[in-house]
Design a protein around this motif. Structure first.
Motif, short mmCIF file in Angstrom:
data_model
loop_
_atom_site.label_atom_id
_atom_site.label_comp_id
_atom_site.label_asym_id
_atom_site.label_seq_id
_atom_site.Cartn_x
_atom_site.Cartn_y
_atom_site.Cartn_z
N LEU A 31 0.83 -1.20 0.00
CA LEU A 31 0.00 0.00 0.00
C LEU A 31 0.87 1.26 0.00
CD1 LEU A 31 -2.97 0.90 0.04
CD2 LEU A 31 -2.86 0.88 2.52
N ALA A 32 1.95 1.23 0.77
CA ALA A 32 2.84 2.38 0.85
C ALA A 32 3.58 2.59 -0.48
CB ALA A 32 3.85 2.19 1.99
N ASP A 33 3.92 1.51 -1.16
CA ASP A 33 4.62 1.61 -2.44
C ASP A 33 3.69 1.98 -3.58
OD1 ASP A 33 6.96 0.95 -1.17
OD2 ASP A 33 6.92 -1.16 -1.77
N GLY A 34 2.40 1.94 -3.33
CA GLY A 34 1.41 2.20 -4.37
C GLY A 34 1.35 3.64 -4.85
N GLY A 35 2.08 4.52 -4.25
CA GLY A 35 2.08 5.92 -4.68
C GLY A 35 0.94 6.70 -4.04
N GLY A 36 -0.24 6.64 -4.62
CA GLY A 36 -1.39 7.37 -4.08
C GLY A 36 -2.07 6.58 -2.99
N SER A 37 -1.31 6.21 -1.98
CA SER A 37 -1.83 5.32 -0.94
C SER A 37 -2.91 5.98 -0.09
CB SER A 37 -0.69 4.84 -0.05
OG SER A 37 -0.09 5.93 0.61
N ASP A 38 -3.81 5.18 0.37
CA ASP A 38 -4.89 5.60 1.24
C ASP A 38 -4.34 5.65 2.67
OD1 ASP A 38 -7.21 6.00 2.65
OD2 ASP A 38 -8.20 4.17 1.98
N GLN A 39 -4.11 6.85 3.17
CA GLN A 39 -3.48 7.02 4.48
C GLN A 39 -4.32 6.44 5.62
OE1 GLN A 39 -0.35 8.12 5.13
NE2 GLN A 39 -0.15 8.07 2.91
N LEU A 40 -5.63 6.56 5.51
CA LEU A 40 -6.50 6.01 6.55
C LEU A 40 -6.39 4.49 6.60
CD1 LEU A 40 -8.59 6.55 8.73
CD2 LEU A 40 -10.35 6.47 6.97
N GLN A 41 -6.41 3.86 5.44
CA GLN A 41 -6.28 2.40 5.38
C GLN A 41 -4.91 1.98 5.90
OE1 GLN A 41 -8.57 0.26 4.85
NE2 GLN A 41 -7.36 -1.59 4.72
N LEU A 42 -3.87 2.73 5.54
CA LEU A 42 -2.51 2.44 5.99
C LEU A 42 -2.43 2.51 7.52
CD1 LEU A 42 0.22 1.79 4.70
CD2 LEU A 42 0.72 4.22 4.71
N MET A 43 -3.05 3.53 8.11
CA MET A 43 -3.06 3.67 9.56
C MET A 43 -3.80 2.51 10.22
SD MET A 43 -3.48 7.82 10.12
CE MET A 43 -4.69 7.52 11.34
N ARG A 44 -4.92 2.10 9.65
CA ARG A 44 -5.69 0.98 10.21
C ARG A 44 -4.88 -0.31 10.17
NH1 ARG A 44 -11.35 2.53 7.28
NH2 ARG A 44 -12.05 4.02 8.85
N LEU A 45 -4.20 -0.54 9.06
CA LEU A 45 -3.38 -1.75 8.95
C LEU A 45 -2.24 -1.74 9.96
CD1 LEU A 45 -3.16 -2.20 5.07
CD2 LEU A 45 -4.48 -3.59 6.68
N LYS A 46 -1.63 -0.58 10.13
CA LYS A 46 -0.53 -0.47 11.10
C LYS A 46 -1.02 -0.69 12.53
CE LYS A 46 2.62 2.43 8.47
NZ LYS A 46 3.35 3.71 8.44
N LYS A 47 -2.21 -0.16 12.86
CA LYS A 47 -2.78 -0.38 14.20
C LYS A 47 -3.07 -1.86 14.43
CE LYS A 47 -5.34 2.95 16.37
NZ LYS A 47 -6.53 3.77 16.59
N ARG A 48 -3.63 -2.50 13.40
CA ARG A 48 -3.93 -3.93 13.50
C ARG A 48 -2.64 -4.73 13.70
NH1 ARG A 48 -6.46 -8.01 15.37
NH2 ARG A 48 -6.47 -9.83 14.02
N LYS A 49 -1.59 -4.33 13.00
CA LYS A 49 -0.30 -5.02 13.12
C LYS A 49 0.26 -4.86 14.54
CE LYS A 49 4.28 -5.17 11.15
NZ LYS A 49 5.26 -4.48 10.33
N LEU A 50 0.12 -3.68 15.11
CA LEU A 50 0.58 -3.45 16.49
C LEU A 50 -0.21 -4.29 17.49
CD1 LEU A 50 1.23 0.39 16.48
CD2 LEU A 50 2.93 -1.43 16.61
N ARG A 51 -1.55 -4.37 17.28
CA ARG A 51 -2.37 -5.20 18.18
C ARG A 51 -1.96 -6.66 18.08
NH1 ARG A 51 -6.73 -1.73 16.57
NH2 ARG A 51 -7.37 -3.26 15.02
N LEU A 52 -1.66 -7.11 16.87
CA LEU A 52 -1.22 -8.49 16.69
C LEU A 52 0.11 -8.72 17.40
CD1 LEU A 52 -2.07 -9.24 12.96
CD2 LEU A 52 -3.02 -10.37 14.96
#
Length: 69
Positions: A31-52
């Motif tokens: 998602l980060a390498d995609g250029g026009g990344s969706d920042q909200l989605q990126l933040m949600r994925l990162k939060k999920r990764k931290l919870r995991l």
């Protein structure tokens, strides 16, 4: 006998969590390498990764017996 079953379940759960964590890492990178990344989605994925990561750490701590020296 019940402890063995619990250990097997914990080990299986730990494996599933590690795979999901690794998959999230790949999804975040893509998602980060995609250029026009969706920042909200990126933040949600990162939060999920931290919870995991926290859940993995808690399971690992539970699997290690307490040793009183």
């Amino acid at each position: 006998m019940n402890d063995v079953g619990d250990d097997a379940e914990a080990t299986a759960r730990l494996g599933v969590l590690r795979i999901e964590h690794r998959d999230l890492d790949a999804a975040i990178a893509a998602l980060a390498d995609g250029g026009g990344s969706d920042q909200l989605q990126l933040m949600r994925l990162k939060k999920r990764k931290l919870r995991l990561r926290d859940e993995i750490a808690a399971l690992e701590d539970d699997m290690i017996p307490d040793i009183i020296a």
